[in-house]
Design a protein around this motif. Structure first.
Motif, PDB file in Angstrom:
ATOM      1  N   MET A  14       0.831  -1.208   0.000  1.00  0.00           N
ATOM      2  CA  MET A  14       0.000   0.000   0.000  1.00  0.00           C
ATOM      3  C   MET A  14       0.863   1.254   0.000  1.00  0.00           C
ATOM      4  O   MET A  14       0.596   2.214  -0.735  1.00  0.00           O
ATOM      5  CB  MET A  14      -0.911  -0.006   1.224  1.00  0.00           C
ATOM      6  N   ARG A  15       1.889   1.247   0.825  1.00  0.00           N
ATOM      7  CA  ARG A  15       2.772   2.417   0.913  1.00  0.00           C
ATOM      8  C   ARG A  15       3.407   2.731  -0.438  1.00  0.00           C
ATOM      9  O   ARG A  15       3.447   3.880  -0.883  1.00  0.00           O
ATOM     10  CB  ARG A  15       3.858   2.154   1.952  1.00  0.00           C
ATOM     11  N   ARG A  16       3.891   1.705  -1.112  1.00  0.00           N
ATOM     12  CA  ARG A  16       4.562   1.905  -2.395  1.00  0.00           C
ATOM     13  C   ARG A  16       3.575   2.404  -3.462  1.00  0.00           C
ATOM     14  O   ARG A  16       3.910   3.275  -4.276  1.00  0.00           O
ATOM     15  CB  ARG A  16       5.220   0.599  -2.844  1.00  0.00           C
ATOM     16  N   THR A  17       2.365   1.851  -3.456  1.00  0.00           N
ATOM     17  CA  THR A  17       1.367   2.279  -4.428  1.00  0.00           C
ATOM     18  C   THR A  17       0.976   3.739  -4.211  1.00  0.00           C
ATOM     19  O   THR A  17       0.908   4.532  -5.164  1.00  0.00           O
ATOM     20  CB  THR A  17       0.122   1.376  -4.346  1.00  0.00           C
ATOM     21  N   LEU A  18       0.723   4.095  -2.965  1.00  0.00           N
ATOM     22  CA  LEU A  18       0.339   5.476  -2.660  1.00  0.00           C
ATOM     23  C   LEU A  18       1.473   6.442  -2.978  1.00  0.00           C
ATOM     24  O   LEU A  18       1.248   7.549  -3.485  1.00  0.00           O
ATOM     25  CB  LEU A  18      -0.090   5.595  -1.202  1.00  0.00           C
ATOM     26  N   ALA A  19       2.709   6.021  -2.693  1.00  0.00           N
ATOM     27  CA  ALA A  19       3.858   6.880  -2.979  1.00  0.00           C
ATOM     28  C   ALA A  19       4.016   7.101  -4.487  1.00  0.00           C
ATOM     29  O   ALA A  19       4.387   8.193  -4.941  1.00  0.00           O
ATOM     30  CB  ALA A  19       5.129   6.274  -2.395  1.00  0.00           C
TER      31      ALA A  19
END
Length: 533
Positions: free
Chosen positions: A165-170
Motif C-alpha cells: 500500500m505504501r509503495r502504491t500510494l507513494a
C-alpha cells in the motif's frame, strides 16, 4: 498412474490422423484447440460420452437457473452476463443490459472529462481495490488489452500488505487528488477491500482530494458497502450480482469497468465470450472445445488431478493468465468432498508464467524430470506490425519457433501437452478464451462429481483468520495489566490447548512495537517473558 504417452508408439501418419480427429477450429472466433497429444483418442472420447451426457445436461440446467450452490441457495449466472436473453426472467435480463450501458457511459464520460474530480481537472489514474477474482480479473484485462497511451493507468490494492500500500500510494503522490478509486467487494464486508478503502480514503483526503467525487463502489445492491456509498454520496455505484462468483466475475462490472476505462471495446469482449458459450453448448463432443479440454484433463490425470496444469502463453500480454486460471481452476475444483459427501480430495493444480521465458526456467524439468504435469501452450498467430525484422531476424518468428520447438521436445519424451491458438489477441478473443476455460471447469467438475461453484475451504480460512484476530484483541486486553507473563501463563489465562498461536501473535506485536516488550530467546519460546509497556 499409468502414463499415456501422446506420441511415442504412434507413427507419424497415425499421429497426424489423431491430430485431425481431435483438432477444433472456429473461423469466426479465430480459435484453434489441439488435444491430440494428451493421451486421448477418438475411441477414448466416445467412451466418455455417458459421463458427458450428464455433465452437459447439468450445464444446461445451470444456465436455465437451477440452484448450483446449495450451500448458499444461489444460482450461477455468469453466462447470462454476455447473453442477457438467457437470464431466467425479464427483470434480470433488463438489469444486466442496463448495467452494461451504465458502465460504458460512465467510462466514456470519465475518459472525456465530463466526469471529473473537480472543476477544471481530469482523472489521471485509477486505484483499484479488490481481492481474489476482483483483483485478478481486472489485472488480466489491463495487461492483455491496454495499449500504450490508451485510457487511464491502473494501480492496485489487491492485498493487505502495508508495504505494498505504501509503495502504491507513494507512486501516485500528488495525483491522488485526480485518482478514481474503485472499491470492489461483493458482500461489502470482506476485510481486505474494506481495509484498503480506509487507507485510500485517508491518503486521498490528506492529499487534498474529495472522496465523494472520486470514489466508486462495485458491490451487491443493499450490501454494507453499497449502503455506505449511497449514504456517503459516492461518485457511482455498480451492481455485482448475487449469482456471480468472484472467479467468474470478469464479464460483470469487475472486468467491464476497467475494460472501458482503458479504452477497450467491452462489447467485443462480451461478444467473444458469448460466441464461445454458444460453441461449448454443443452436445457433439468433437465439436465442443470445452468438452475436448475437460476430457483431456480427465484422461491425462486419471480423473484424479494426478497431473498439474502448466500454462505457457507465448505473449507477454497473457502473462497474468496463469494466475487468473489458478483461481478459476483450483478454487472451483479443489474439493475434499464430492456431491455425495464422500471424501475424494479432488483438484487440479495450475502454475506457469510465459514463453519463451520459461524455456530458460523449468522446461528442463518438464522434459526430463518427474512426469506429473501437462502443458497448455497458448499462441497468437498475428504479430504487431510496428516491430519490423532487423538484420533478417523477426522476433515473432523466433517466438513461434521456440513454442513449436518446446512442444516437439516435450512430445518426443512422451510428455502431455495441448495447444490453444488465437488468430489475434484482442478483446473478442480474450473473451472467448476466458469463456472456454470457464465451461471446461464446469464440465470437468461434473465429470469428477464435485461442486465447482462453492468454496468451503476459502470460507474456513476466513473464519480462522477472524478467530485469530479476535484472539489478538483479547490477548492485548488481557496484558494491559502491565504484569509480566510467560507463554504458559498466557495460555492458561486465554484457555488455549497450545501457546503456539500466542507465540505468532506476540512476535508480530513486538516486531511492530505495539506496546508489548519481550525478553528471552525467540528461538527458545519457553524462556520468553512479555510485558505491556
Amino acid at each position: 498412474m499409468t502414463p499415456l504417452p501422446p506420441a511415442p508408439g504412434l507413427d507419424p501418419q497415425s499421429q497426424w490422423q489423431r491430430f485431425c480427429s481431435l483438432l477444433w477450429h472456429d473461423t469466426g472466433m479465430g480459435v484453434w484447440l489441439d488435444v491430440s497429444r494428451m493421451g486421448l483418442d477418438s475411441a477414448g472420447l466416445e467412451a466418455m460420452r455417458p459421463k458427458f451426457d450428464q455433465a452437459l445436461a447439468a450445464m444446461d440446467a445451470l444456465e436455465q437457473g437451477a440452484i448450483a450452490n446449495p450451500d448458499e441457495q444461489r444460482q450461477v449466472g455468469h453466462y447470462w452476463l454476455r447473453a442477457p436473453q438467457l437470464a431466467p426472467d425479464p427483470a434480470s435480463a433488463g438489469h444486466i443490459q442496463a448495467e452494461v450501458d451504465r458502465i460504458e457511459a460512465f467510462g466514456r464520460e470519465v475518459l472525456s472529462g465530463a466526469i471529473a474530480p473537480a472543476p477544471g481537472q481530469r482523472f489521471t489514474d485509477v486505484l483499484w481495490i479488490g481481492i481474489g477474482g476482483s483483483g485478478l480479473g481486472p489485472l488480466l484485462m489491463i495487461r492483455a488489452l491496454q495499449d500504450p497511451g490508451s485510457g487511464l493507468p491502473f494501480h492496485f490494492f489487491d492485498n493487505v500488505d502495508p508495504d505494498g500500500m505504501r509503495r502504491t500510494l507513494a507512486s501516485l503522490g500528488e495525483r491522488l487528488r485526480t485518482t478514481l478509486v474503485i472499491v470492489v467487494s461483493k458482500s461489502g464486508g470482506t476485510p481486505e477491500p474494506h481495509i484498503g478503502m480506509l487507507q485510500a480514503r485517508r491518503a486521498v483526503e490528506s492529499a487534498g482530494g474529495q472522496w465523494i467525487r472520486q470514489a466508486v463502489a462495485v458491490t451487491m445492491l443493499g450490501s454494507r458497502l453499497d449502503q455506505e456509498a449511497e449514504q456517503g454520496d459516492w461518485l457511482a455505484r455498480f451492481d455485482m450480482f448475487d449469482w456471480v462468483g468472484g472467479r467468474t466475475s470478469i464479464t460483470s462490472a469487475v472486468g467491464l469497468l476497467p475494460g472501458v476505462l482503458i479504452g477497450s471495446d467491452i462489447r467485443a469482449f462480451l461478444k467473444g465470450a458469448a460466441a464461445m458459450d454458444a460453441a461449448t453448448r454443443d452436445h457433439d463432443l468433437f465439436n465442443n472445445p470445452a468438452a475436448l479440454l475437460a476430457a483431456s484433463w480427465y484422461q491425462a490425470g486419471g480423473g484424479r488431478g494426478q497431473r498439474d496444469m502448466v500454462v505457457l502463453p507465448y505473449r507477454d500480454r497473457l502473462e497474468v493468465f496463469s494466475r487468473y486460471l489458478q483461481q478459476l481452476v483450483m478454487e472451483s475444483l479443489g474439493k475434499k468432498l464430492d456431491r455425495n459427501g464422500q471424501v475424494v480430495h479432488q483438484g487440479l493444480a495450475v502454475y506457469g508464467n510465459k514463453g519463451s521465458t520459461d524455456q530458460h526456467a523449468y522446461v528442463q524439468q518438464l522434459r526430463d524430470g518427474v512426469d506429473n504435469f501437462f502443458v497448455t501452450f497458448i499462441e497468437v498467430l498475428e504479430d504487431p506490425g510496428d516491430i519490423p525484422p532487423l538484420e533478417g531476424e523477426n522476433p515473432g518468428d523466433f517466438l513461434d519457433g521456440f513454442l513449436q520447438g518446446t512442444r516437439s521436445a516435450l512430445t518426443e519424451e512422451g510428455r502431455h501437452n495441448l495447444s490453444i491458438t488465437l488468430q489475434r489477441l484482442d478483446a473478442t478473443s480474450l473473451g472467448a478464451l476466458i469463456a472456454l476455460f470457464e465451461r471446461a471447469v464446469g464440465l470437468y467438475g461434473e465429470l469428477v462429481n464435485v461442486n465447482a461453484y462453492h468454496q468451503p475451504g476459502v470460507e474456513a480460512g476466513k473464519k480462522a483468520a477472524a478467530a485469530l484476530l479476535d484472539l489478538q484483541a483479547r490477548l492485548e486486553q488481557a496484558m494491559a495489566d502491565q504484569q509480566e507473563h510467560t507463554l504458559a501463563d498466557l495460555q492458561q489465562r486465554m484457555g488455549l490447548e497450545s501457546p503456539e498461536s500466542l507465540y505468532w501473535i506476540l512476535r508480530h506485536l513486538c516486531a511492530n512495537r505495539r506496546h508489548i516488550d519481550a525478553r528471552g530467546d525467540w528461538g527458545n519460546p519457553e524462556t520468553l517473558v512479555f510485558k505491556h509497556d
